[in-house]
Design a protein around this motif. Structure first.
Motif, PDB file in Angstrom:
ATOM      1  N   PHE A   1       0.851  -0.988   0.313  1.00 36.59           N
ATOM      2  CA  PHE A   1      -0.113  -0.237   0.321  1.00 36.59           C
ATOM      3  C   PHE A   1       0.892   1.388   0.050  1.00 36.59           C
ATOM      4  CE2 PHE A   1      -2.523  -3.659   1.914  1.00 36.59           C
ATOM      5  CZ  PHE A   1      -3.547  -2.907   0.562  1.00 36.59           C
ATOM      6  N   ILE A   2       0.772   1.964  -1.256  1.00 38.97           N
ATOM      7  CA  ILE A   2       1.041   3.405  -1.031  1.00 38.97           C
ATOM      8  C   ILE A   2       0.626   4.443  -0.266  1.00 38.97           C
ATOM      9  CG2 ILE A   2       2.149   2.756  -3.008  1.00 38.97           C
ATOM     10  CD1 ILE A   2       0.694   4.217  -4.426  1.00 38.97           C
ATOM     11  N   ASP A   3       1.334   5.868  -0.573  1.00 37.92           N
ATOM     12  CA  ASP A   3       0.344   7.183   0.210  1.00 37.92           C
ATOM     13  C   ASP A   3      -0.604   6.874  -0.346  1.00 37.92           C
ATOM     14  OD1 ASP A   3      -0.313   9.335   1.617  1.00 37.92           O
ATOM     15  OD2 ASP A   3       1.402  10.835   0.100  1.00 37.92           O
TER      16      ASP A   3
ATOM     17  N   ALA B   1      -1.450  11.140  -1.613  1.00 42.24           N
ATOM     18  CA  ALA B   1      -0.717  11.711  -3.197  1.00 42.24           C
ATOM     19  C   ALA B   1      -1.684  10.683  -3.681  1.00 42.24           C
ATOM     20  CB  ALA B   1       0.105  11.311  -2.837  1.00 42.24           C
ATOM     21  N   GLU B   2      -2.343   9.692  -3.842  1.00 39.84           N
ATOM     22  CA  GLU B   2      -2.680   8.977  -4.633  1.00 39.84           C
ATOM     23  C   GLU B   2      -3.957   9.035  -5.195  1.00 39.84           C
ATOM     24  OE1 GLU B   2      -3.192   5.960  -7.273  1.00 39.84           O
ATOM     25  OE2 GLU B   2      -1.182   6.575  -6.638  1.00 39.84           O
ATOM     26  N   ALA B   3      -5.037   9.421  -4.031  1.00 45.47           N
ATOM     27  CA  ALA B   3      -6.268  10.205  -3.399  1.00 45.47           C
ATOM     28  C   ALA B   3      -6.491  11.389  -4.860  1.00 45.47           C
ATOM     29  CB  ALA B   3      -7.070  10.318  -2.951  1.00 45.47           C
ATOM     30  N   ALA B   4      -5.430  12.150  -4.326  1.00 48.58           N
ATOM     31  CA  ALA B   4      -4.836  13.503  -5.052  1.00 48.58           C
ATOM     32  C   ALA B   4      -4.593  13.210  -6.548  1.00 48.58           C
ATOM     33  CB  ALA B   4      -3.854  14.453  -4.669  1.00 48.58           C
ATOM     34  N   GLU B   5      -3.692  12.578  -7.044  1.00 49.60           N
ATOM     35  CA  GLU B   5      -3.948  11.910  -8.093  1.00 49.60           C
ATOM     36  C   GLU B   5      -4.803  11.647  -9.118  1.00 49.60           C
ATOM     37  OE1 GLU B   5      -1.391   8.685 -10.874  1.00 49.60           O
ATOM     38  OE2 GLU B   5      -0.379   9.491  -8.861  1.00 49.60           O
ATOM     39  N   GLN B   6      -5.732  10.925  -7.952  1.00 49.47           N
ATOM     40  CA  GLN B   6      -7.063  10.228  -8.734  1.00 49.47           C
ATOM     41  C   GLN B   6      -8.193  11.179  -9.136  1.00 49.47           C
ATOM     42  OE1 GLN B   6      -7.101   7.007 -10.526  1.00 49.47           O
ATOM     43  NE2 GLN B   6      -4.848   7.344 -10.125  1.00 49.47           N
ATOM     44  N   VAL B   7      -8.411  12.576  -8.246  1.00 52.38           N
ATOM     45  CA  VAL B   7      -8.985  13.137  -8.476  1.00 52.38           C
ATOM     46  C   VAL B   7      -8.633  14.473  -9.839  1.00 52.38           C
ATOM     47  CG1 VAL B   7     -10.225  15.167  -7.002  1.00 52.38           C
ATOM     48  CG2 VAL B   7      -9.391  13.476  -6.478  1.00 52.38           C
ATOM     49  N   ALA B   8      -7.150  14.494  -9.978  1.00 51.36           N
ATOM     50  CA  ALA B   8      -6.651  15.584 -11.187  1.00 51.36           C
ATOM     51  C   ALA B   8      -7.466  14.898 -12.053  1.00 51.36           C
ATOM     52  CB  ALA B   8      -5.743  15.451 -10.600  1.00 51.36           C
ATOM     53  N   LEU B   9      -7.129  13.235 -12.025  1.00 53.49           N
ATOM     54  CA  LEU B   9      -7.795  12.623 -13.844  1.00 53.49           C
ATOM     55  C   LEU B   9      -9.171  12.692 -13.674  1.00 53.49           C
ATOM     56  CD1 LEU B   9      -5.939   9.445 -13.115  1.00 53.49           C
ATOM     57  CD2 LEU B   9      -5.019  11.350 -15.187  1.00 53.49           C
TER      58      LEU B   9
END
Length: 221
Positions: free
Chosen positions: A202-204, A207-215
């Motif tokens: 499992f990673i951060d 950070a992963e949520a922010a990346e997915q929201v941006a997408l």
């Protein structure tokens, strides 16, 4: 159950664990997209824990039987059909309990299929029987099972392969919503037996949520 307008959905979503994070602020920016107002209902469940049979409410006079799958499904269906546009979501921990153990989680997923779930996030108990079992169980359902921050362990890979779908877009009656799920860092570290998740990591989650929201932002309401 939560009933919100299209713009109000953003505020309600931001009340969750991402509210103070960069991902939460990015999600709140969705309210600037406009597009008019449309009332929708989010029916949200979590931690069912294989509670197919009612349990005695020992804290109430006479210990009446409460809950159970039949009551649960009836209540969910009533809330869904009470709105013109609704979505049914679960954030995990369907697994665990007797029938879950006997079927390695399959009975829970069959129930979710019958109830018409739109998407499911992954909880720590979904790994009770090992990640290999959960990997197989995911193929039994047509609805997306989501966890953006879990990867297969691949030491040689710059960015290991995803174990789960990171997000989904749900569309109904002209409303498009983005759904992202992550496993909390403490849950991943302290609530799953290490032997059950050897082979994945499992990673951060922030950070992963922010990346997915941006997408998702350009594609959803």
């Amino acid at each position: 159950m939560q009933e919100v307008t299209r713009r109000g959905f953003v505020g309600a979503a931001a009340l969750g664990s991402l509210a103070l994070s960069p991902a939460g602020r990015a999600l709140a920016d969705l309210s600037r997209l406009g597009g008019g107002e449309h009332r929708l209902r989010l029916v949200y469940t979590n931690d069912f824990h294989s509670a197919f049979d009612p349990i005695p409410g020992y804290w109430l006079p006479g210990s009446p039987k409460l809950g159970g799958a039949a009551h649960f499904a009836t209540l969910v269906e009533r809330e869904r059909t009470g709105a013109a546009t609704s979505f049914l979501l679960d954030s995990g921990d369907m697994f665990t309990g007797t029938l879950s153990l006997l079927t390695k989680g399959e009975a829970l997923l069959e129930m979710m299929i019958a109830m018409g779930y739109d998407a499911m996030g992954v909880g720590n108990h979904e790994f009770d029987y090992g990640w290999q079992n959960f990997e197989e169980q995911q193929t039994r359902v047509a609805f997306p099972i989501l966890c953006a921050n879990v990867r297969y362990r691949r030491a040689e890979a710059e960015r290991p392969i995803r174990f789960c779908q990171p997000h989904t877009i749900l569309e109904r009656n002209g409303v498009r919503i983005g759904v992202v799920s992550v496993m909390g860092a403490r849950a991943a570290k302290y609530t799953i037996m290490p032997s059950k998740i050897e082979g994945i990591e499992f990673i951060d989650p922030v950070a992963e949520a922010a990346e997915q929201v941006a997408l998702l932002r350009p594609a959803v309401d």
